[in-house]
Design an enzyme around this catalytic site. Structure first.
Site, short mmCIF file in Angstrom:
data_model
loop_
_atom_site.label_atom_id
_atom_site.label_comp_id
_atom_site.label_asym_id
_atom_site.label_seq_id
_atom_site.Cartn_x
_atom_site.Cartn_y
_atom_site.Cartn_z
N HIS A 77 48.44 15.50 22.86
CA HIS A 77 47.55 14.35 23.07
C HIS A 77 46.11 14.85 23.03
CE1 HIS A 77 50.46 11.22 24.83
NE2 HIS A 77 51.20 12.22 24.38
N GLY A 78 45.18 13.92 22.97
CA GLY A 78 43.77 14.31 22.99
C GLY A 78 43.33 15.02 21.73
N GLY A 79 43.74 14.49 20.58
CA GLY A 79 43.44 15.16 19.31
C GLY A 79 41.99 15.04 18.86
N HIS B 27 42.08 13.57 26.77
CA HIS B 27 41.85 12.28 26.12
C HIS B 27 40.35 12.02 26.01
CE1 HIS B 27 45.99 11.36 27.86
NE2 HIS B 27 46.15 11.25 26.55
N GLY B 28 39.99 11.19 25.04
CA GLY B 28 38.59 10.80 24.89
C GLY B 28 37.78 11.89 24.22
N THR C 25 40.93 8.10 20.11
CA THR C 25 39.48 7.91 20.17
C THR C 25 38.83 8.04 18.80
OG1 THR C 25 39.45 8.75 22.44
CG2 THR C 25 37.36 8.75 21.25
N ASP D 23 52.61 4.23 23.48
CA ASP D 23 51.94 5.42 24.00
C ASP D 23 51.63 5.23 25.48
OD1 ASP D 23 50.59 7.89 23.94
OD2 ASP D 23 48.68 6.95 23.38
N HIS D 24 51.86 6.24 26.28
CA HIS D 24 51.55 6.21 27.72
C HIS D 24 52.09 4.97 28.41
CE1 HIS D 24 49.20 9.87 28.16
NE2 HIS D 24 48.68 9.61 26.99
#
Length: 280
Positions: A205-207, A177-178, A230, A82-83
């Site tokens: 992303h950022g679920g 994210h986060g 996260t 990832d990333h």
């Protein structure tokens, strides 16, 4: 089950109007919990780790565990970087047996993003691995500096994919994210426009913090991979914290089991949503 290809899992998700859960892990307990949940749900998943997290989980230790766990799983499991930020780490992931990698060139000018994505595609092709790219800027922080969100431009998607044909594309539609500050405001119209332009599987992303209803709306608009990081880390920490609060003398292996259980419950819950039983 054999170690699965991300591209195969995304293709199957497309056929059933579902999304594959991509769950970030950092240690053995998180790997065990995620695989256990996938087996309980009889649903394929993606195990992944972000390059920025390798300072906590050395690659030479975590990568073989992830690949071995995927190979031994009773359901198909893909293993993903990832990333990815640098080609050397991307190539290391491919050498370890990862079946897909992400190159995050979203902060670069378009021409440079296209160039580094094509370099990644060339490297991955030698291994039969898939490549995820990103356009726009996903807000929040992925183990580094805070980023200001920039919504993905649909016309840029058309140009980018015509010149750098990635297997999956992460988009920015108000996701971050986060932990979110307030309720996430996702731009479904932009997502629909991007979906109409390309058959390439789209990635959210950022679920963490997105509602089940919005997850389903995203899936119905073409999202085929959803990243959960996260929430997975929180689940492990919260479960350990709850165990320690109840026991004056915590035992190491009970802490181990608490971490496994926390991740198991979190992954299992998200799998149920991503399977999109209320298909629209």
């Amino acid at each position: 089950m054999a170690l699965a290809l991300m591209t195969d899992l995304l293709r199957e998700a497309e056929q059933h109007n579902e999304a594959v859960g991509a769950f970030n892990v950092a240690n053995m307990e998180m790997i065990i919990g995620a695989i256990k949940a996938a087996e309980t749900a009889n649903t394929p998943i993606i195990l992944q780790i972000a390059q920025a997290r390798l300072i906590y989980s050395p690659f030479h230790l975590i990568a073989p565990m992830m690949v071995s766990a995927a190979r031994a799983a009773k359901v198909p499991v893909a293993v993903h970087l990832d990333h990815g930020q640098t080609l050397d780490v991307i190539k290391n992931a491919l050498d370890y047996g990862f079946t897909s990698v992400m190159i995050d060139g979203s902060a670069l000018p378009l021409e440079q993003n296209i160039a580094i994505t094509n370099e990644t595609l060339a490297a991955a092709k030698k291994y039969g691995a898939g490549v995820e790219a990103e356009l726009g800027t996903i807000g929040g922080s992925e183990g580094g500096a805070e980023k200001k969100a920039i919504t993905t431009d649909p016309e840029t998607v058309r140009v980018f994919l015509s010149r750098a044909p990635a297997d999956a594309l992460a988009v920015a539609i108000g996701n971050a994210h986060g932990h979110y500050r307030g309720t996430p405001q996702l731009d479904f119209e932009v997502l629909k426009t991007i979906r109409a332009l390309t058959p390439v599987p789209l990635v959210l992303h950022g679920g963490t913090g997105i509602s089940d209803e919005d997850f389903r709306r995203c899936i119905n608009c073409g999202i085929r991979k959803v990243n959960i990081a996260t929430a997975n880390f929180d689940a492990a920490a919260d479960s350990i914290r709850a165990y320690c609060a109840q026991h004056g003398t915590p035992m190491f292996f009970d802490i181990h089991e608490a971490a496994v259980q926390g991740v198991y419950e979190n992954v299992l819950r998200h799998i149920a949503v991503f399977n999109n039983e209320e298909k629209g």
